[in-house]
Design a protein around this motif. Sequence first.
Motif, mmCIF file in Angstrom:
data_model
loop_
_atom_site.group_PDB
_atom_site.id
_atom_site.type_symbol
_atom_site.label_atom_id
_atom_site.label_comp_id
_atom_site.label_asym_id
_atom_site.label_seq_id
_atom_site.Cartn_x
_atom_site.Cartn_y
_atom_site.Cartn_z
ATOM 1 N N GLY A 50 -3.049 5.259 -6.868
ATOM 2 C CA GLY A 50 -3.600 4.064 -5.976
ATOM 3 C C GLY A 50 -3.305 4.103 -4.634
ATOM 4 O O GLY A 50 -2.855 2.926 -4.175
ATOM 5 N N ALA A 51 -3.161 5.310 -4.120
ATOM 6 C CA ALA A 51 -2.826 5.446 -2.703
ATOM 7 C C ALA A 51 -3.740 5.653 -1.806
ATOM 8 O O ALA A 51 -5.077 5.741 -2.122
ATOM 9 N N GLN A 86 -5.198 10.174 -4.414
ATOM 10 C CA GLN A 86 -5.406 8.594 -4.001
ATOM 11 C C GLN A 86 -5.681 7.920 -5.434
ATOM 12 O O GLN A 86 -5.378 6.811 -5.697
ATOM 13 N N ALA A 87 -6.739 8.688 -6.444
ATOM 14 C CA ALA A 87 -7.088 8.216 -7.625
ATOM 15 C C ALA A 87 -5.662 7.969 -8.573
ATOM 16 O O ALA A 87 -5.769 6.922 -9.407
ATOM 17 N N THR A 88 -4.833 8.992 -8.749
ATOM 18 C CA THR A 88 -3.851 8.951 -9.603
ATOM 19 C C THR A 88 -2.734 7.769 -9.093
ATOM 20 O O THR A 88 -2.227 7.333 -9.952
ATOM 21 N N THR A 129 0.859 -1.199 -0.002
ATOM 22 C CA THR A 129 -0.163 0.080 -0.061
ATOM 23 C C THR A 129 0.960 1.086 -0.025
ATOM 24 O O THR A 129 1.897 1.480 0.501
#
Length: 208
Positions: free
Chosen positions: A117-118, A113-115, A52
């Motif tokens: 994947g975080a 978060q979207a860019t 993650t």
Amino acid sequence: MMKRLLLTLVCASAAAAVLAGCASPEPRYYTLAQGPGAVAAPAPAAAPSTDTLWLEVAPVRVPERLNRPQLVVRDGRSGNDGGSDAGVRLLDLSRWSSPLPDELRDALSQRLQATLGAVDTYQQGLSDVQPLYRITTEVLRLDADVGQRAGATINWTVRRLPDGKVVSGRTQAELPAPGEVDGVVAAYRQIVASTANDIAAGVQALRR
């Protein structure tokens, strides 16, 4: 008797019309979240994993003159009214759905978060998870001429933990903003997206 009743009804209707005309218009609320006018819900918290990418997007610092419920724009008129600071105007009927620092922080977090994947530990309230990258942002300038243009200058820093290596940058933008207040907010959303892209590139540089 009938004439008196008719006169009473006419007077009552006229009074209701006057009262309706005097009612204050309701303010309209805007958000910087992705999507047309919708506040995006946070993504569900992820379970800790070695794969993650944990971020901590800190609250955004903004100049005090912008930290208002109303949208603050440039005053293009000669002279100011009672609701204006020097050179700016408060749009009492156009307001942020939450304080501007929160609007900016949440919109940046959503896009990062979207860019990447975080997962943003700050947004998810994961105080027991150590983030890998801490992101701080400061708005130096955010202004607009309604119906014309919008611009911003935003400083940002990405700090890698625990070694403290830093990548810093500045996002500057000047965009057309047609369509009154809706156009200004749409331009601000584009500026947030550009800032998030620059910050994401900073994160990727530190991951190499």
